[in-house]
Design a protein around this motif. Structure first.
Motif, PDB file in Angstrom:
ATOM      1  N   THR A 228      42.055  29.104  38.381  1.00 26.67           N
ATOM      2  CA  THR A 228      42.204  28.089  39.417  1.00 26.67           C
ATOM      3  C   THR A 228      40.904  27.908  40.198  1.00 26.67           C
ATOM      4  OG1 THR A 228      44.519  28.759  39.623  1.00 26.67           O
ATOM      5  CG2 THR A 228      43.642  27.339  41.347  1.00 26.67           C
TER       6      THR A 228
ATOM      7  N   VAL B 161      41.870  28.634  45.442  1.00 26.41           N
ATOM      8  CA  VAL B 161      43.102  29.321  45.846  1.00 26.41           C
ATOM      9  C   VAL B 161      43.099  29.440  47.366  1.00 26.41           C
ATOM     10  CG1 VAL B 161      44.514  31.394  45.631  1.00 26.41           C
ATOM     11  CG2 VAL B 161      43.153  30.600  43.678  1.00 26.41           C
TER      12      VAL B 161
ATOM     13  N   THR C 258      48.251  30.941  48.224  1.00 27.84           N
ATOM     14  CA  THR C 258      48.713  32.320  48.130  1.00 27.84           C
ATOM     15  C   THR C 258      49.006  32.894  49.509  1.00 27.84           C
ATOM     16  OG1 THR C 258      48.167  34.532  47.308  1.00 27.84           O
ATOM     17  CG2 THR C 258      46.356  33.245  48.223  1.00 27.84           C
TER      18      THR C 258
ATOM     19  N   LEU D 198      40.499  38.119  42.098  1.00 28.27           N
ATOM     20  CA  LEU D 198      40.360  36.793  41.503  1.00 28.27           C
ATOM     21  C   LEU D 198      39.743  36.821  40.107  1.00 28.27           C
ATOM     22  CD1 LEU D 198      41.204  34.169  43.039  1.00 28.27           C
ATOM     23  CD2 LEU D 198      40.874  36.141  44.530  1.00 28.27           C
TER      24      LEU D 198
ATOM     25  N   SER E  47      36.792  30.241  36.572  1.00 27.46           N
ATOM     26  CA  SER E  47      37.386  28.948  36.929  1.00 27.46           C
ATOM     27  C   SER E  47      36.482  27.797  36.502  1.00 27.46           C
ATOM     28  CB  SER E  47      37.658  28.880  38.433  1.00 27.46           C
ATOM     29  OG  SER E  47      36.458  28.932  39.186  1.00 27.46           O
TER      30      SER E  47
ATOM     31  N   CYS F  45      40.838  34.497  37.209  1.00 26.73           N
ATOM     32  CA  CYS F  45      41.733  33.460  37.739  1.00 26.73           C
ATOM     33  C   CYS F  45      41.155  32.098  37.370  1.00 26.73           C
ATOM     34  CB  CYS F  45      41.855  33.581  39.254  1.00 26.73           C
ATOM     35  SG  CYS F  45      42.832  32.247  40.001  1.00 26.73           S
TER      36      CYS F  45
END
Length: 284
Positions: free
Chosen positions: A247, A250, A233, A242, A274, A245
């Protein structure tokens, strides 16, 4: 019911109601509820359950989790590190074992990243600090217990920056054996309720450039199967950005620095969402 409906981080989950003494209605589907104190007592076979997530934190050994299989399920996914259960991590190590451990959220962030970076150049040493949100093992006010080996863990979570051990220090060399003897790290718990930042320092065996590191990461995300595990990012993020999120890692490009063979990375992750996302993927 209250704890299922209301969450201080993720908000309200509508569509839950009590449909009987042993069942709930969740988004129109009936969910069985049991009141068993031992895995072997839970009637998984009766309910047709094939995969169990062991998230209680009480049953963390292979012999304990075998109780779930004895009760009728096929697979058990343990949401904590274990001393004798095979450990897995998406894009690093997978296993067909019927009982697996999905390590820890910090491990799920760092292991794929370090695995990927090691394919760019051999790594001599890694050090990390996880800037971590408050966890349930901490206390609202000072509550230091004599049996605690580390007295800092009992200090008021909302008032202090508290250095603590990180389970990733033990998990990473299991998933990446070449890290044994070449890794140092800990966590620092801060008065935040969600979202973490991993500060990672990598010493390569050869000089690198910012461009080479970025290109390697970008190619892995686009073409190397790392999508949803690693992302990059350029946004000016803070921890609350976040929330939800999926993922695991990041990478904040604006906070990246490279000097000769030394790389510094700052990596964001929602330590709950995540981690659950990776666990669900192993169940599918």
């Amino acid at each position: 019911m209250n704890q299922l409906t209301f969450d201080s981080i993720y908000g309200i989950l509508n569509g839950i109601s009590v449909s009987g003494e042993e069942s709930l209605s969740l988004l129109g589907q009936s969910v069985h509820v049991t009141h068993c104190m031992s895995p072997v007592e839970i009637p998984w076979k009766q309910y047709g359950v094939s995969v169990v997530f062991e998230c209680s934190g009480r049953f963390t050994t292979l012999s304990q989790c075998e109780g779930h299989r004895a009760a009728g399920c096929e697979r058990v996914i343990v949401a904590t590190p274990s001393k004798d259960i095979p450990m897995v991590c998406k894009r690093v190590r997978e296993s067909v074992a019927p009982i697996i451990s999905v390590a820890s959220p910090s491990t799920c962030c760092l292991a794929p990243l370090l695995h990927l970076l090691s394919s760019l150049s051999p790594i001599n040493h890694v050090s990390f600090t996880i800037v971590h949100s408050i966890t349930s093992q901490q206390h609202v006010m000072d509550q230091v217990s004599p049996e605690e080996a580390d007295m800092r863990i009992g200090r008021a979570a909302g008032l202090n920056i508290i250095p603590m051990k990180s389970s990733a220090s033990q998990c990473l060399p299991i998933l990446l054996p070449w890290l044994e003897g070449h890794l140092a790290g800990h966590s620092v718990h801060v008065p935040s309720f969600n979202g973490c930042l991993a500060e990672v320092d990598v010493q390569f065996s050869s000089p690198q450039s910012r461009e080479s590191v970025l290109s390697h990461l970008e190619n892995a995300v686009k073409y190397g199967g790392m999508k949803d595990v690693i992302d990059l990012t350029n946004e000016d993020l803070v921890s609350s950005d976040l929330v939800q999120c999926p993922t695991s890692c990041v990478v904040d490009q604006k906070l990246m620095s490279v000097s000769d063979n030394h790389l510094h990375l700052s990596c964001w992750f929602d330590n709950e969402w995540s981690y659950c996302s990776r666990a669900v993927e192993f169940a599918m």
